[in-house]
Design a protein around this motif. Sequence first.
Motif, PDB file in Angstrom:
ATOM      1  N   UNK A   1       0.826  -1.209   0.000  1.00 38.67           N
ATOM      2  CA  UNK A   1       0.000   0.000   0.000  1.00 38.67           C
ATOM      3  C   UNK A   1       0.861   1.260   0.000  1.00 38.67           C
ATOM      4  N   UNK A   2       1.919   1.254   0.799  1.00 42.34           N
ATOM      5  CA  UNK A   2       2.818   2.404   0.849  1.00 42.34           C
ATOM      6  C   UNK A   2       3.520   2.606  -0.497  1.00 42.34           C
ATOM      7  N   UNK A   3       3.940   1.510  -1.121  1.00 36.50           N
ATOM      8  CA  UNK A   3       4.567   1.613  -2.443  1.00 36.50           C
ATOM      9  C   UNK A   3       3.585   2.183  -3.456  1.00 36.50           C
ATOM     10  N   UNK A   4       2.349   1.674  -3.428  1.00 35.43           N
ATOM     11  CA  UNK A   4       1.325   2.175  -4.357  1.00 35.43           C
ATOM     12  C   UNK A   4       1.048   3.659  -4.118  1.00 35.43           C
ATOM     13  N   UNK A   5       0.961   4.038  -2.845  1.00 35.02           N
ATOM     14  CA  UNK A   5       0.689   5.448  -2.518  1.00 35.02           C
ATOM     15  C   UNK A   5       1.841   6.339  -2.983  1.00 35.02           C
ATOM     16  N   UNK A   6       3.070   5.863  -2.808  1.00 31.16           N
ATOM     17  CA  UNK A   6       4.222   6.656  -3.245  1.00 31.16           C
ATOM     18  C   UNK A   6       4.235   6.794  -4.763  1.00 31.16           C
TER      19      UNK A   6
ATOM     20  N   UNK B 204       3.766  10.279  -6.976  1.00 30.67           N
ATOM     21  CA  UNK B 204       4.743  10.735  -7.978  1.00 30.67           C
ATOM     22  C   UNK B 204       4.082  10.998  -9.317  1.00 30.67           C
ATOM     23  N   UNK B 205       3.040  10.214  -9.642  1.00 30.32           N
ATOM     24  CA  UNK B 205       2.339  10.383 -10.922  1.00 30.32           C
ATOM     25  C   UNK B 205       1.462  11.627 -10.928  1.00 30.32           C
ATOM     26  N   UNK B 206       0.927  11.982  -9.770  1.00 33.94           N
ATOM     27  CA  UNK B 206      -0.029  13.091  -9.690  1.00 33.94           C
ATOM     28  C   UNK B 206       0.657  14.409 -10.027  1.00 33.94           C
ATOM     29  N   UNK B 207      -0.060  15.237 -10.740  1.00 34.69           N
ATOM     30  CA  UNK B 207       0.456  16.559 -11.074  1.00 34.69           C
ATOM     31  C   UNK B 207       0.539  17.394  -9.806  1.00 34.69           C
ATOM     32  N   UNK B 208       1.570  18.210  -9.699  1.00 33.00           N
ATOM     33  CA  UNK B 208       1.668  19.039  -8.494  1.00 33.00           C
ATOM     34  C   UNK B 208       0.496  20.013  -8.423  1.00 33.00           C
ATOM     35  N   UNK B 209       0.058  20.243  -7.224  1.00 34.20           N
ATOM     36  CA  UNK B 209      -1.059  21.159  -7.015  1.00 34.20           C
ATOM     37  C   UNK B 209      -0.588  22.596  -7.207  1.00 34.20           C
ATOM     38  N   UNK B 210      -1.493  23.479  -7.592  1.00 36.14           N
ATOM     39  CA  UNK B 210      -1.120  24.892  -7.684  1.00 36.14           C
ATOM     40  C   UNK B 210      -0.651  25.393  -6.321  1.00 36.14           C
TER      41      UNK B 210
END
Length: 169
Positions: free
Chosen positions: A71-76, A80-86
């Motif tokens: 779960x921690x690996x998946x969350x990490x 990393x894939x998610x675009x940075x928030x404004x």
Amino acid sequence: MSRSYKEIAETATQDLYEVTSAFDSVSAIFTLMLETFPEDSTPHALAQLGTLTLKDWYAKVYQWCECMENELDDASAEAKKAAPLPHYLLDQRSNEVAEAISAERTHATRWWTHLNEMRRRKELPDWVAAGVGTHDEHDLMLESRKVVNQALFGSDDLGGAQQYREVAL
């Protein structure tokens, strides 16, 4: 000290691995008991029961550790894939922080305006009037707001229409 959920989960997983090490120590005691006591004795039967119970708990805890690591690996990986928030949405609390700062700034501006008017009408003692409510002080206030915005939100935008002095009074 405030830790993220990820840090807490990582610490918990490490603690659970340490529990499996403790199970190994207890298992060694039960193994010694099995080798020491005769098969038809009560201590031997208790050691067998303890060994079976430990194996069951060891499997459960180890599976839980593996599940948590996955779960921690998946969350990490997802993070990393998610675009940075404004800059103004870095976390859930940023809006609350922005609102609190805005409220404080509204309050400060209101008092600056009152002090400036009192200074202009010569209603303040000289030792107060010298440094309060002046245009230079107003400019310093705007500059400090920009510094705070840059530090907290990554932008020196003061937001909304700012009243800059056009004519010296």
